[in-house]
Design an enzyme around this catalytic site. Structure first.
Site, PDB file in Angstrom:
ATOM      1  CB  CYS A 154      -5.153  10.822   2.050  1.00 49.20           C
ATOM      2  SG  CYS A 154      -5.601   9.088   2.025  1.00 49.20           S
ATOM      3  CG  ASP A 287      -7.145   2.055  -1.696  1.00 50.77           C
ATOM      4  OD1 ASP A 287      -8.145   2.651  -1.285  1.00 50.77           O
ATOM      5  OD2 ASP A 287      -6.023   2.148  -1.166  1.00 50.77           O
ATOM      6  CG  ASN A 288      -7.141   5.413  -4.057  1.00 50.47           C
ATOM      7  OD1 ASN A 288      -7.406   5.983  -2.994  1.00 50.47           O
ATOM      8  ND2 ASN A 288      -5.919   5.015  -4.350  1.00 50.47           N
TER       9      ASN A 288
HETATM   10  N1  MTE Z   1       3.076   4.463  -3.131  1.00 49.76           N
HETATM   11  C1  MTE Z   1       3.493   3.278  -2.686  1.00 49.76           C
HETATM   12  N2  MTE Z   1       4.495   2.665  -3.336  1.00 49.76           N
HETATM   13  N3  MTE Z   1       2.924   2.686  -1.611  1.00 49.76           N
HETATM   14  C2  MTE Z   1       1.881   3.272  -0.951  1.00 49.76           C
HETATM   15  O1  MTE Z   1       1.384   2.720   0.050  1.00 49.76           O
HETATM   16  N4  MTE Z   1       0.331   5.176  -0.860  1.00 49.76           N
HETATM   17  C3  MTE Z   1      -0.352   6.103  -1.743  1.00 49.76           C
HETATM   18  C4  MTE Z   1       0.614   7.046  -2.435  1.00 49.76           C
HETATM   19  N5  MTE Z   1       1.695   6.321  -2.981  1.00 49.76           N
HETATM   20  C5  MTE Z   1       1.404   4.518  -1.422  1.00 49.76           C
HETATM   21  C6  MTE Z   1       2.075   5.112  -2.516  1.00 49.76           C
HETATM   22  C7  MTE Z   1      -1.357   6.898  -1.079  1.00 49.76           C
HETATM   23  S1  MTE Z   1      -2.857   6.143  -0.826  1.00 49.76           S
HETATM   24  C8  MTE Z   1      -1.168   8.206  -0.811  1.00 49.76           C
HETATM   25  S2  MTE Z   1      -2.441   9.153  -0.181  1.00 49.76           S
HETATM   26  C9  MTE Z   1       0.090   8.880  -1.034  1.00 49.76           C
HETATM   27  O2  MTE Z   1       1.065   7.967  -1.471  1.00 49.76           O
HETATM   28  C10 MTE Z   1       0.580   9.513   0.235  1.00 49.76           C
HETATM   29  O3  MTE Z   1       1.799  10.132   0.047  1.00 49.76           O
HETATM   30  P1  MTE Z   1       2.640  10.549   1.318  1.00 49.76           P
HETATM   31  O4  MTE Z   1       2.697   9.379   2.238  1.00 49.76           O
HETATM   32  O5  MTE Z   1       3.948  11.014   0.813  1.00 49.76           O
HETATM   33  O6  MTE Z   1       1.862  11.689   1.945  1.00 49.76           O
END
Ligand code: MTE
Length: 883
Positions: A154, A287-288
């Site tokens: 993350c 974000d990010n």
């Molecule tokens: N994909 C969806 N659809 N919704 C989400 O909230 N979070 C993202 C990503 N993909 C997210 C997502 C984020 S910020 C991260 S760090 C990773 O998923 C985390 O993956 P994990 O929960 O399988 O570790």
């Protein structure tokens, strides 16, 4: 056997269980692990996902998911954002079992059962020759199935450290927002090849997640050129460690993007659009991001353009490393007795490291002396096992990294250290470098969103003795994910220390008692009721004599500080028209901050960014008025019983200092004992025109029985060792000798025929610069009178040079006189303090073309110099320059 056409057993599981109203097998009828891998590969972890819903989830939309209660919840009950305890994560090894894998969900998990999974489709459309909609079965039938080990991280990993410095917009992750799994699916590149993106038009691949968030689904994008490159390893994946994805990890299908932040790996994948523009999803912009460091959270939240600026987008991970062993609060009994072979026991410090973009970590270094010296640790890359052999498997498809150069996973490092060495160090520090030669920095890059934190990972070492008298070390990590657990950052912050430049160990800490100081965000810097908006033009046009300056986007009138600022009025003039936030927070106590609020006059409507026109100087000149610059201590020479000549090297040997005669520089350092930032103005004694270094003659006021705390700054200077740095900024000062006979004072040029100079003790330094400039300039006709007052003969600084100048120029142009409080028997000059008689005998008569320069203790200036000169007829307002 063509894997593309054989039914995949993982998918088969969906099919088989269509009759049951159930979810992934790992939940209702837990399969503990996927089919085994050949022994030569890292083995799959055992999944221990529980079979019942955790208490905290019962009242949430996720009350159908069985979650590991051992995971640390970072955002309360819902949405589910969690990380394992660092020790547990590390112990679980290379492949992280699903029940320990970190989770980042922006909202509720889409509720998908087997039937829905079997009918789940992914639509691929947009700028392509062939639009298609695939079921999971079609995906695995049409394209070769592959498995890849990939570490997801993350972007907020280690954010709690940034939040300890100052709260960011993001929630606190410890150092376990990172996990690795074996992901099974098909290459995104193969799918793109199949749909044939329209050449020259198609630029991006946009992904839509199936979650339902307030601003639409989660989504983001990739450049088409990257997504089409198989070496980048992007997958559409339906299995994790040989089992269907857990709901939290994207069941039934997700994107996996190796080498990039986890945020790019979209879960619950529904749609792929090939487009000419990047994702327009809300969170793709909001974000990010790695925002510029000066931008405070409120401003960032209020100003949209930062989020839409492509320069701040994060894709690849940066290099990072963390110490996992010793763990937080771990104890180590020190055993210094050599074994029968004469060897003292050692402790293996261990941890993980990773980098981004497929770049490999090429070195991990450990320091036991707070960053002075570093030694290489040993790195192990379990991922390399997959490069040794190609394997085909009915479950995992092709496992083939034999021709892959990139590294998509974390590595582990070890550094053995003897108990002896460990027992004498105050902190363990680690940093890694990757094959792009990126090195983890010493300093934290704090920013409003708090992401990509990768400054050195530091573990404090505490020496204690247990009840049985045994010597024990206890280790303290910077922060911990769990709330209520501190770590050294919060502990030191409460103690008033600067945690961005932490100093470990007790050495010298008792010298000066430290008053707990408040964090910069805890004192209100604004005045209630002030609502004036000040434009940049108005701010910049302000007269420097009424200095306005900016702190955190607020404008303050510094005029009242001109008289009584402890750092002198010049420190105000130096920041006039500038953003003074950095200097202000570096040196002011809570009390100073409260004072500031009184002089708040409005808010700057345009921010003063650091990219703004700050003076850019050529490299030939060192000093800059609005930027602190580092110099390194290269020699120290003792001059007398309490004074030292400190020589600091400028970064370049041929660099000129850039200090006009009569002006000073600010010197700033951090006290090594108290961590306090101290700053003073000094005039160097190095000759004008000297290149490559700067000399300061400093009289030290060290703590003594009479003065227990000592001079803040000079005690700090005394603690410096060769190679240590201080920072300089300047020039500053309202006076300048503009030679051969011209003085520029408060903006007015005057032709000067006579100069009187009065100095007490180390007050000689600014005087000497002007004196040299006048006497060494053959064109100057200015005559000079100097009185140097000191306690004893040994206290007279720069006497040799003064006497030499007198010998060379004494006839007619230069009168030199000394006054001592305690004089030897045969002393040809004055005895006693400066007084009217002494001044009238050794200073020039008042005249229109005359000027007096004075530098010394306040009492000398106020009670002797000023009244004495007035009695001689001098107009001290117009003719006395006090340095
Ligand atoms: N994909 C969806 N659809 N919704 C989400 O909230 N979070 C993202 C990503 N993909 C997210 C997502 C984020 S910020 C991260 S760090 C990773 O998923 C985390 O993956 P994990 O929960 O399988 O570790």
């Amino acid at each position: 056997m063509s894997l593309a056409h054989s039914p995949n057993p993982i998918y088969q599981k969906f099919q088989d269980s269509l009759s049951k109203p159930s979810y992934p097998a790992s939940l209702n009828a837990p399969e503990r692990n996927g089919p085994q891998l050949p022994q030569c590969f890292p083995q799959l972890p055992i999944n221990a996902t529980p079979t019942k819903v955790a208490e905290q989830d019962l009242e949430t939309p996720d009350n159908w998911i069985n979650r590991n209660p051992e995971l640390v919840r970072l955002t309360g009950k819902h949405p589910f954002n969690s990380e394992p305890r660092l020790g547990a994560l590390f112990e679980s090894g290379f492949l992280t079992p699903a029940h320990l894998h970190f989770v980042r969900n922006h909202g509720a998990v889409p509720q998908v059962n087997y039937e829905m999974a079997a009918n789940w489709t992914i639509r691929v459309h947009g700028l392509v020759e062939r639009e298609v909609t695939f079921t999971l079965q079609e995906l695995q039938e049409k394209f070769p199935v592959v498995s890849l080990p990939v570490t997801l991280v993350c972007a907020g990993n280690r954010r709690r450290e940034q939040n300890a410095v100052q709260k960011t917009l993001g929630f606190s992750w410890g150092a376990a927002g990172v996990s690795t799994a074996l992901w099974t699916g098909v290459y995104l590149a193969d799918v793109l090849d199949y749909v044939r993106p329209l050449r020259r038009q198609a630029k991006y691949v946009v992904f839509d997640g199936g979650d339902n968030l307030p601003n639409g689904p989660y989504g983001t994008s990739q450049r088409l050129s990257w997504a089409s490159n198989k070496d980048k390893g992007m997958l559409i994946s339906w299995a994790m460690n040989g089992l269907p994805l857990e709901p939290d990890h994207g069941f039934p299908v997700r994107v996996i993007v190796p080498g990039q932040i986890g945020g790019r790996s979209v879960k619950w994948l529904k749609r792929i659009e090939i487009s000419d523009r990047e994702s327009q999803h809300h969170l793709h912009f909001w974000d990010n991001k790695l925002l510029p460091t000066h931008l405070m959270p409120d401003q960032a939240r209020a100003e949209k353009h930062w989020w839409y600026d492509p320069r701040y987008l994060i894709n690849d991970l940066n290099v990072n490393s963390v110490i996992a062993k010793p763990d937080h609060n771990e104890k180590l009994y020190i055993n210094r007795t050599p074994d029968e072979n004469g060897i003292i026991a050692s402790y293996p410090i261990r941890g993980y490291a990773y980098s981004g973009g497929g770049r490999r970590v090429t070195r991990v270094e450990v320091s036991l002396d707070q960053g002075e010296t570093w030694t290489l640790g040993n790195i192990e890359y379990p991922e390399d096992k997959f490069r040794e052999m190609r394997h085909q498997d009915p479950f995992y498809g092709t496992l083939d990294a034999t021709e892959r150069d990139t590294s998509f996973c974390w590595c582990f490092w070890t550094f053995d250290v003897s108990h002896d060495a460990l027992a004498s160090c105050d902190a363990l520090m680690v940093r890694a470098m990757d094959e792009g030669l990126a090195l983890q920095p010493r300093d934290m890059y704090w920013h409003a969103l708090g992401m990509m934190n990768n400054w050195w990972f530091r573990v404090a070492v505490h020496r204690t003795v247990d009840d049985d008298g045994k010597f024990v070390l206890q280790f303290e990590h910077p922060t911990l994910a769990e709330t209520g657990h501190a770590g050294w950052m919060e502990r030191m912050k409460v103690a008033g220390e600067d945690i961005t430049k932490p100093v470990f160990g007790e050495k010298g800490r008792d010298l000066a008692p430290r008053a707990p100081k408040q964090g910069s965000d805890e004192v209100c810097l604004t005045k209630p009721g002030i609502s004036r908006k000040i434009t940049l033009e108005e701010f910049k046009a302000q007269d420097r004599q009424q200095p306005w300056f900016v702190v955190n986007g607020e404008v303050y009138d510094g005029t009242p500080f001109l008289e009584d600022h402890p750092g002198g009025g010049d420190s105000m003039l130096l920041v006039a028209g500038e953003d003074a936030s950095e200097d202000f927070f570096a040196i002011h106590s809570a009390e100073g901050k409260q004072k500031l609020a009184e002089h708040h006059i409005g808010t700057l409507v345009t921010s003063l960014t650091k990219e703004e026109p700050i003076t850019t100087q050529s490299d030939e000149i060192f000093l800059e008025r609005s930027r602190w610059k580092e110099v390194k201590l290269c020699t120290i020479k003792q001059i007398n019983h309490d004074s030292y000549l400190y020589r600091f090297a400028l970064p370049k040997r041929d660099q000129l200092l850039g200090l006009p005669v009569g002006q000073h520089v600010f010197v700033r350092l951090r006290r090594q004992d108290t961590g306090e930032m101290v700053q003073r103005a000094y005039t160097p004694v190095s000759q004008q025109g000297t290149a490559g270094f700067i000399d300061f003659l400093i009289k030290l006021y060290l703590p003594s029985a009479l003065m227990p705390i000592g001079g803040k700054m000079t005690t700090g200077l005394h603690q410096l060792r060769i190679g240590d740095s201080v920072e300089l900024k300047g020039p500053l000062g309202s006076f300048m000798w503009d030679g051969p006979s011209i003085a520029l004072w408060k903006g007015i040029k005057r032709s000067i025929k006579e100069v009187g100079m009065i100095c007490g003790g180390s007050g000689i330094t600014p005087i000497l610069q002007v004196l040299r400039s006048i006497l060494q300039n053959a064109e100057s006709e200015t005559r000079v009178w100097v009185v140097s007052a000191n306690k004893t003969e040994q206290d007279i600084l720069c006497r040799e040079e003064l006497d030499l100048l007198f010998a060379l120029h004494g006839k007619g142009r230069f009168k030199l006189h000394y006054a001592l409080s305690v004089a030897p028997e045969e002393w040809p000059y004055s005895v006693g303090r400066i007084n009217d008689v002494l001044l009238s005998e050794h200073m020039p008569r008042h005249s229109e073309h005359g000027l007096i320069l004075a530098c010394g203790p306040d009492a000398m200036i106020t009670h002797a110099v000023k009244p004495g000169l007035q009695n001689m007829g001098w107009d001290i307002e117009k003719s006395l320059v006090v340095f």
